[in-house]
Design an enzyme around this catalytic site. Structure first.
Site, PDB file in Angstrom:
ATOM      1  N   HIS A 236       0.843  -1.204   0.000  1.00  0.00           N
ATOM      2  CA  HIS A 236       0.000   0.000   0.000  1.00  0.00           C
ATOM      3  C   HIS A 236       0.876   1.251   0.000  1.00  0.00           C
ATOM      4  O   HIS A 236       0.658   2.176  -0.785  1.00  0.00           O
ATOM      5  CB  HIS A 236      -0.928  -0.018   1.215  1.00  0.00           C
TER       6      HIS A 236
ATOM      7  N   HIS B  97      12.997  12.121   3.276  1.00  0.00           N
ATOM      8  CA  HIS B  97      12.387  13.384   3.659  1.00  0.00           C
ATOM      9  C   HIS B  97      12.165  14.324   2.481  1.00  0.00           C
ATOM     10  O   HIS B  97      11.064  14.823   2.302  1.00  0.00           O
ATOM     11  CB  HIS B  97      13.041  14.071   4.851  1.00  0.00           C
TER      12      HIS B  97
ATOM     13  N   SER C 209      -1.979  27.182  -5.035  1.00  0.00           N
ATOM     14  CA  SER C 209      -1.674  28.588  -5.314  1.00  0.00           C
ATOM     15  C   SER C 209      -2.245  29.053  -6.651  1.00  0.00           C
ATOM     16  O   SER C 209      -2.343  30.250  -6.908  1.00  0.00           O
ATOM     17  CB  SER C 209      -0.154  28.818  -5.306  1.00  0.00           C
TER      18      SER C 209
END
Lengths: 377, 526
Positions: free
Chosen positions: B78, B254, B269
């Site tokens: 998953h 990260h 945006s």
């Protein structure tokens, strides 16, 4: 989050959970919403920090989400408003860079203090080495010279729904870790096979147990009691089945317990020298098998196809005894089959091998004595 | 705008070829974008079904439906499929469709490589999925593939490693193409600081990809040699270090998180100013904030590993650096709020998803800030609190932004308006069920439930059941999404070129549907 949204979520949660609550009967888990405050200096530090940051986040959330919802309600085209055209302000950008930064500094100061306290494992009153195995824990009291394994005590019937689940389902063990109240206990963590993590929420957190490395943690429990936890680093099929139970006892009771443990260890040594009957070995072997082997090879000896080989009619369990003893003693590198030589006593090994060779219709008739194991080591 | 007939006559040679060949050999950025988007939609459902297996097993304590080993395979697959198969390709698909149209370029800079970077994906995905049928089962050591556990994987192991290599290869080529396109093919007058934010966020994301995908490839190659060629990079018994894998993995992992969220920031945006009918507040600070987040993403990796036993100085450094990310991320959220402020807002489906993104992503940001606090993280780490956190940023963050983007640009892609009523239904069903699904997981984690558990203590039953109900409701709601897209592709009210009253940018100057080739002559940007 706005009141409206919260109400909506709350109403929905209640609506959806009504059938769940009916199924669950008492519904004792609904109140479990927050971190426990715990019973050690470390756990209180963690709890206080947690609540501090949580409330700061809630406060920021009220301001930011409040602005969004005011904007949604008031600055909508359907109210006939004309859009403003402002799109830049260096002053505002500087303000909302500096203010969050200062808030973060405010968080970092207590966090740093707490971290320094947590990492200070110096001057312990006693040291216990905790070793993670697939899938159990071993506790060695380095100052007392005693050590033992701690296995899941929940019977398999409860796991597979053949028996009602007990109050401490999956959070009970045969041999809990016993520690004295009010003493600084240094916990040394390592592992035998893969990485595990030792987590008892009431004791303030977790540390990884890593093969080949030793990590440090410390606890000082101020109130006698039983504290339950679990392995927190994915370690294979039995990850959910290696709980931790810590019993904090008053000093005198703790000393008594240590004496009992030492006496039991002596008795075990004596048992290894006698010759055991087949029935004795089979009875003991079944108990050892359930604790140490059934998690992979299954109680019925059929294993899990393609992952854990079947012992029922297996090549090893019905083949030469010597090979069987070898693989149990030394394991099979590169697989989940661990070396049980360092884990089990000669009696337990003799019993479990005898059991495996005669259970489930294997019927080899072989009887392995503790002395055979001692010779093979 | 010319009519459909005259366009057809004038650009007859621009018509796409018909049949399978069109899709197999296409070098057209719009076709390739469509392929990416369809692939990621399929993978979203494949990964989603795995999530439902997980949630079904967790309905109550005990083992009901699947063996714990298979359960672990489900959590592993998953994760891999959602990250590498659903979220990342969806954003690359959006990039393919939109970047050339937004900067006034006729196509991507490297169209043949573009074709190749897509067509690697179905093979990599199939190879990964094929492990489900292999001796020993699919990989079950978590999507993070930590050794030594991952080395216990059966025959699936080399297939896992090679599919990660292929997925990485595809990403790297996609990223190179995006950078080459943005830096070389902007229309005259389209200076860097005039580029739409979606283009900016993708430019930065593409650099992140090029920087970290090779690191992942290196890490998994070391796993491969540890398993088959006798090396001991991660084996303490041979002088290696199992924690080193985690350092290398998270040095990739990260920035990977921001690879999945920066393009989402870009999408939001674009959308908020359109429906607030007001220019984006703080354009340049948005660009700088994105760049700051990207920079910080390289120096915070070990906050995923606070419990491995780092020295105090290391823990402090990674805690402070991680907390700093809250500053530029906060700036972004404040800018979006300021964009809405005193606008004239309407709430079509893209805007609903965008507003939900801002709120729910911020909740994920709050739990992220809590996780950054190392002493508290010792409690949160590897618990359901973490599961709740990263699903708030990845589902209500990245995935909601993808939903918003699809609704926003679908009329441009298909030439039809989607069914607004069904779109709103999809939004409300999703936003309610997703919170029923993930919010209780915060409680579970704080109360002590570890993640990746096939079975749990009885006191966790109630909130797990709430979560499971939410999961099935959320999963089923996505069928509506597919239906809305299907219906919009088939027909519907004709879309104008501008589509949305407040829409600004080059992609809204071409007809809807966008012709097969746009901007054969570069537009002039003032």
């Amino acid at each position: 989050m706005s009141a409206k949204k919260t109400t909506r979520r709350l109403a929905l949660t209640l609506l959806l959970s009504a059938p769940a609550a009916a199924l669950a009967g008492a519904g004792s888990g609904w109140g479990l919403l927050n971190l426990p405050e715990g019973v050690t200096p470390i756990s209180r530090e963690a709890y206080d920090l947690h609540m501090l940051i949580l409330w700061i986040c809630v406060a920021i959330g009220v301001v930011v989400f409040g602005a969004i919802f005011v904007s949604i309600l008031r600055h909508r085209k359907s109210r006939g408003v004309q859009p403003a055209q402002f799109h830049e302000s260096t002053a505002i950008e500087v303000v909302w860079t500096i203010i969050p930064f200062l808030i973060l500094v405010g968080m970092a100061v207590p966090a740093t203090k707490a971290l320094i306290a947590m990492e200070d494992t110096s001057n312990p009153d006693l040291t216990i080495k905790v070793t993670g195995y697939q899938w159990k824990w071993r506790y060695d009291y380095l100052d007392e010279g005693i050590g033992f394994f701690s296995n899941l005590a929940t019977p398999e019937e409860q796991i597979y729904g053949d028996a009602p689940k007990g109050e401490h389902y999956l959070q009970e063990v045969d041999n809990p870790l016993v520690i004295p109240v009010g003493k600084k206990v240094r916990i040394l963590l390592t592992a035998n096979d893969v990485i595990h993590a030792w987590w008892v929420p009431a004791l303030g957190g977790k540390k990884d147990a890593i093969p080949g490395f030793v990590n440090e943690w410390w606890v000082r429990v101020d109130e006698p009691g039983v504290y339950r936890g679990e392995c927190a680093e994915l370690c294979g099929r039995g990850h959910a089945y290696m709980p931790i139970v810590v019993e904090a006892r008053p000093e005198a009771e703790y000393r008594q317990w240590v004496a009992q443990r030492k006496a039991a260890a002596e008795a075990e040594k004596a048992a290894a020298t006698k010759t055991w009957s087949r029935d004795e070995l089979m009875a003991r072997g079944e108990a050892v098998y359930r604790k140490s082997c059934a998690a992979c090879h299954q109680a019925n000896g059929e294993g899990v196809p393609g992952v854990f080989p079947a012992l029922k009619g297996g090549r090893i369990t019905t083949g030469p005894v010597r090979e069987h003893i070898e693989i149990v003693l030394r394991g099979k590198p590169g697989t989940a089959m661990a070396a049980f030589g360092p884990q089990l006593s000669d009696v337990d090994l003799a019993a479990v091998i005898t059991y495996e060779r005669n259970a489930w219709g294997n019927d080899t008739g072989d009887v392995v004595q503790p002395a055979d194991i001692a010779a093979a080591r | 705008m010319s009519t459909a007939t005259t366009t057809h006559e004038a650009h007859h040679h621009d018509e796409p070829p018909r049949g399978l060949k069109r899709w197999l050999f296409t070098t057209n950025h719009k076709d390739i974008g469509t392929l990416y988007l369809i692939f990621s939609l399929v993978m979203l459902f494949v990964g989603g079904i795995m999530a439902l297996v997980i949630r079904a097993e967790l309905w109550e304590p005990g083992i009901q439906y699947v063996d714990p080993q298979f359960f672990n395979a489900m959590t592993t697959m998953h994760g891999l499929i959602m990250v590498f198969g659903a979220i990342m390709p969806a954003f690359v698909g959006l990039a393919n469709w939109l970047i050339p149209m937004m900067i006034g370029a006729p196509d991507m800079a490297l169209p043949r490589m573009n074709n190749w970077s897509f067509w690697i994906l179905p093979f990599a995905g199939a190879m990964l999925l094929s492990t489900l049928f292999m001796e020993g089962g699919a990989p079950a050591a978590g999507w993070t593939m930590y050794p030594p556990l991952v080395l216990q994987t059966g025959e699936a192991f080399p297939f896992l490693i090679f599919s990660v290599h292929l997925l990485g290869l595809s990403s790297i080529m996609g990223a190179i193409n995006i950078i080459a396109t943005i830096l070389n093919m902007r229309a005259p007058g389209m200076t860097l600081m005039k580029m739409p934010l979606f283009v900016w966020t993708w430019l930065i994301t593409a650099y992140l990809l090029i920087a970290v995908m090779p690191v992942l490839a290196g890490a998994v190659t070391m796993l491969l040699t540890d398993k088959y060629f006798g090396t001991s990079f991660f084996d303490a018994a041979g002088g290696g270090d199992p924690v080193m894998f985690q350092h290398i993995f998270w040095f990739f992992g990260h920035p990977e998180v921001y690879i999945m969220i920066l393009p989402a920031f870009g999408v939001i945006s674009q959308i908020i100013p359109t429906f607030a009918r007001k220019p984006l507040f703080g354009y340049s600070s948005m660009v700088y904030a994105t760049a700051s987040i990207a920079f910080l993403s390289f120096i915070v990796w070990a906050h995923h590993m606070f419990t491995v036993g780092m020295p105090l100085a290391g823990e402090l450094f990674f805690m402070y650096a991680t907390m700093l990310i809250a500053v530029p991320t906060g700036v972004k959220v404040f800018n979006w709020v300021a964009t809405m402020w005193r606008g004239a807002m309407t709430f079509e489906t893209p805007m609903l998803f965008a507003v939900a993104f801002v709120i729910l992503f911020t909740i994920g940001g709050f739990s992220g800030l809590m996780l950054a606090i190392a002493p508290a993280d010792f409690q949160y780490h590897d618990s359901y609190f973490v599961v709740a956190h990263f699903h708030y940023v990845l589902v209500t963050g990245a995935l909601f932004a993808i939903f918003a983007a699809v609704y926003y640009w679908l009329p441009k892609w298909t030439g039809h308006m989607y069914d607004e009523r069904l779109g709103k239904w999809h939004f409300w069903l999703s936003v309610i069920s997703v919170n029923v699904l993930y919010f209780p997981q915060h409680f579970l984690g704080l109360a002590g439930m570890p993640r990746r558990y096939a079975d749990y203590a009885i006191q966790f039953t109630e909130w797990n059941q709430v979560s499971t109900i939410g999961a099935f409701a959320f999963g089923l709601s996505q069928l509506l999404f597919v239906y809305v897209i299907w219906k919009c592709v088939r027909g519907g009210q004709k879309a104008t070129a501008q589509v949305w009253e407040g829409a600004k940018g080059l992609e809204w100057t071409v007809p809807s549907p966008a012709p097969y080739h746009t901007f054969a002559e570069a537009p002039e940007v003032k």
